[in-house]
Write a protein that holds these residues in place. Structure first.
Motif, mmCIF file in Angstrom:
data_model
loop_
_atom_site.group_PDB
_atom_site.id
_atom_site.type_symbol
_atom_site.label_atom_id
_atom_site.label_comp_id
_atom_site.label_asym_id
_atom_site.label_seq_id
_atom_site.Cartn_x
_atom_site.Cartn_y
_atom_site.Cartn_z
ATOM 1 N N MET A 1 32.072 46.462 31.890
ATOM 2 C CA MET A 1 33.046 45.571 31.292
ATOM 3 C C MET A 1 32.313 44.331 30.790
ATOM 4 O O MET A 1 31.425 43.818 31.454
ATOM 5 N N LYS A 2 32.701 43.880 29.616
ATOM 6 C CA LYS A 2 32.115 42.657 29.063
ATOM 7 C C LYS A 2 33.199 41.603 28.915
ATOM 8 O O LYS A 2 34.214 41.831 28.269
ATOM 9 N N ILE A 3 32.968 40.457 29.528
ATOM 10 C CA ILE A 3 33.866 39.309 29.411
ATOM 11 C C ILE A 3 33.123 38.244 28.617
ATOM 12 O O ILE A 3 32.008 37.855 28.969
ATOM 13 N N THR A 4 33.758 37.795 27.538
ATOM 14 C CA THR A 4 33.158 36.773 26.691
ATOM 15 C C THR A 4 34.058 35.547 26.691
ATOM 16 O O THR A 4 35.268 35.657 26.495
ATOM 17 N N VAL A 5 33.457 34.391 26.912
ATOM 18 C CA VAL A 5 34.183 33.123 26.955
ATOM 19 C C VAL A 5 33.755 32.282 25.762
ATOM 20 O O VAL A 5 32.556 32.119 25.514
ATOM 21 N N ILE B 1 33.089 36.761 40.200
ATOM 22 C CA ILE B 1 32.321 38.000 40.016
ATOM 23 C C ILE B 1 31.373 38.186 41.189
ATOM 24 O O ILE B 1 31.262 39.288 41.748
ATOM 25 N N HIS B 2 30.709 37.120 41.591
ATOM 26 C CA HIS B 2 29.781 37.191 42.722
ATOM 27 C C HIS B 2 30.526 37.455 44.037
ATOM 28 O O HIS B 2 30.105 38.290 44.836
ATOM 29 N N GLU B 3 31.640 36.756 44.257
ATOM 30 C CA GLU B 3 32.416 36.929 45.494
ATOM 31 C C GLU B 3 32.914 38.360 45.667
ATOM 32 O O GLU B 3 32.981 38.875 46.774
ATOM 33 N N HIS B 4 33.276 39.001 44.548
ATOM 34 C CA HIS B 4 33.789 40.370 44.593
ATOM 35 C C HIS B 4 32.672 41.409 44.436
ATOM 36 O O HIS B 4 32.959 42.599 44.291
ATOM 37 N N ASP C 1 27.004 43.866 38.991
ATOM 38 C CA ASP C 1 26.465 45.024 38.282
ATOM 39 C C ASP C 1 27.508 45.724 37.409
ATOM 40 O O ASP C 1 27.185 46.640 36.662
ATOM 41 N N ARG C 2 28.756 45.272 37.453
ATOM 42 C CA ARG C 2 29.829 45.924 36.686
ATOM 43 C C ARG C 2 30.401 45.057 35.570
ATOM 44 O O ARG C 2 31.121 45.557 34.718
ATOM 45 N N ILE C 3 30.107 43.749 35.605
ATOM 46 C CA ILE C 3 30.654 42.832 34.600
ATOM 47 C C ILE C 3 29.516 42.084 33.921
ATOM 48 O O ILE C 3 28.670 41.483 34.585
ATOM 49 N N LEU D 1 43.000 30.544 35.924
ATOM 50 C CA LEU D 1 41.882 31.478 36.071
ATOM 51 C C LEU D 1 42.080 32.469 37.211
ATOM 52 O O LEU D 1 41.809 33.656 37.058
ATOM 53 N N ASP D 2 42.571 32.010 38.357
ATOM 54 C CA ASP D 2 42.779 32.930 39.488
ATOM 55 C C ASP D 2 43.725 34.067 39.108
ATOM 56 O O ASP D 2 43.440 35.232 39.377
ATOM 57 N N GLY D 3 44.844 33.726 38.503
ATOM 58 C CA GLY D 3 45.808 34.737 38.092
ATOM 59 C C GLY D 3 45.234 35.681 37.050
ATOM 60 O O GLY D 3 45.456 36.892 37.105
ATOM 61 N N PHE D 4 44.486 35.135 36.100
ATOM 62 C CA PHE D 4 43.842 35.950 35.070
ATOM 63 C C PHE D 4 42.883 36.947 35.699
ATOM 64 O O PHE D 4 42.899 38.136 35.377
ATOM 65 N N PHE D 5 42.060 36.472 36.613
ATOM 66 C CA PHE D 5 41.073 37.355 37.245
ATOM 67 C C PHE D 5 41.773 38.457 38.036
ATOM 68 O O PHE D 5 41.397 39.626 37.955
ATOM 69 N N SER D 6 42.807 38.088 38.777
ATOM 70 C CA SER D 6 43.539 39.066 39.605
ATOM 71 C C SER D 6 44.334 40.066 38.772
ATOM 72 O O SER D 6 44.398 41.244 39.121
ATOM 73 N N SER D 7 44.958 39.606 37.693
ATOM 74 C CA SER D 7 45.853 40.486 36.946
ATOM 75 C C SER D 7 45.195 41.208 35.783
ATOM 76 O O SER D 7 45.670 42.259 35.356
ATOM 77 N N GLU D 8 44.104 40.662 35.246
ATOM 78 C CA GLU D 8 43.482 41.276 34.065
ATOM 79 C C GLU D 8 42.106 41.876 34.329
ATOM 80 O O GLU D 8 41.771 42.916 33.772
ATOM 81 N N VAL D 9 41.306 41.224 35.159
ATOM 82 C CA VAL D 9 39.940 41.703 35.374
ATOM 83 C C VAL D 9 39.903 42.785 36.454
ATOM 84 O O VAL D 9 39.449 43.917 36.206
ATOM 85 N N LEU D 10 40.357 42.448 37.650
ATOM 86 C CA LEU D 10 40.235 43.396 38.759
ATOM 87 C C LEU D 10 40.903 44.755 38.501
ATOM 88 O O LEU D 10 40.289 45.785 38.789
ATOM 89 N N PRO D 11 42.127 44.800 37.956
ATOM 90 C CA PRO D 11 42.751 46.114 37.735
ATOM 91 C C PRO D 11 41.975 47.019 36.773
ATOM 92 O O PRO D 11 42.021 48.233 36.882
ATOM 93 N N ARG D 12 41.233 46.432 35.846
ATOM 94 C CA ARG D 12 40.468 47.227 34.881
ATOM 95 C C ARG D 12 39.234 47.879 35.499
ATOM 96 O O ARG D 12 38.624 48.757 34.887
ATOM 97 N N LEU D 13 38.877 47.446 36.675
ATOM 98 C CA LEU D 13 37.674 47.974 37.330
ATOM 99 C C LEU D 13 37.972 49.105 38.303
ATOM 100 O O LEU D 13 37.068 49.671 38.886
ATOM 101 N N LYS D 14 39.235 49.420 38.504
ATOM 102 C CA LYS D 14 39.593 50.456 39.466
ATOM 103 C C LYS D 14 39.524 51.826 38.870
ATOM 104 O O LYS D 14 39.550 52.060 37.744
#
Length: 80
Positions: free
Chosen positions: A1-5, A27-30, A34-36, A67-80
């Motif tokens: 996955m690529k995240i661009t800011v 990203i580090h905490e989770h 190696d995946r993002i 940011l917390d909500g974005f990471f939880s709702s958009e980033v994490l689900p895409r990695l499952k």
């Protein structure tokens, strides 16, 4: 996955630095280093909408306080 800011001047004033640092931390905490791939880009052309962030090309408007909500709702689900 690529995240661009977006790190252009308008997004910088709206908190892009905090977004980048927050994403790096989450990203580090989770243990997703190696995946993002986290990247920066200059002006994505939607300056009035907040800090522009893309996930594999899909654009989102993120603010430091959302940011917390974005990471939880958009980033994490895409990695499952």
């Amino acid at each position: 996955m690529k995240i661009t800011v977006c790190i252009g001047s308008s997004c910088h004033l709206k908190g892009s630095r905090q977004i980048v640092e927050g994403l790096q931390q989450r990203i580090h905490e989770h243990e997703l280093d190696d995946r993002i791939e986290l990247a920066g880009a200059f002006c994505m052309g939607h300056c009035a909408e907040g800090v522009n962030v893309t996930i594999d090309g899909e654009r989102f408007s993120v603010h430091p306080e959302t940011l917390d909500g974005f990471f939880s709702s958009e980033v994490l689900p895409r990695l499952k």
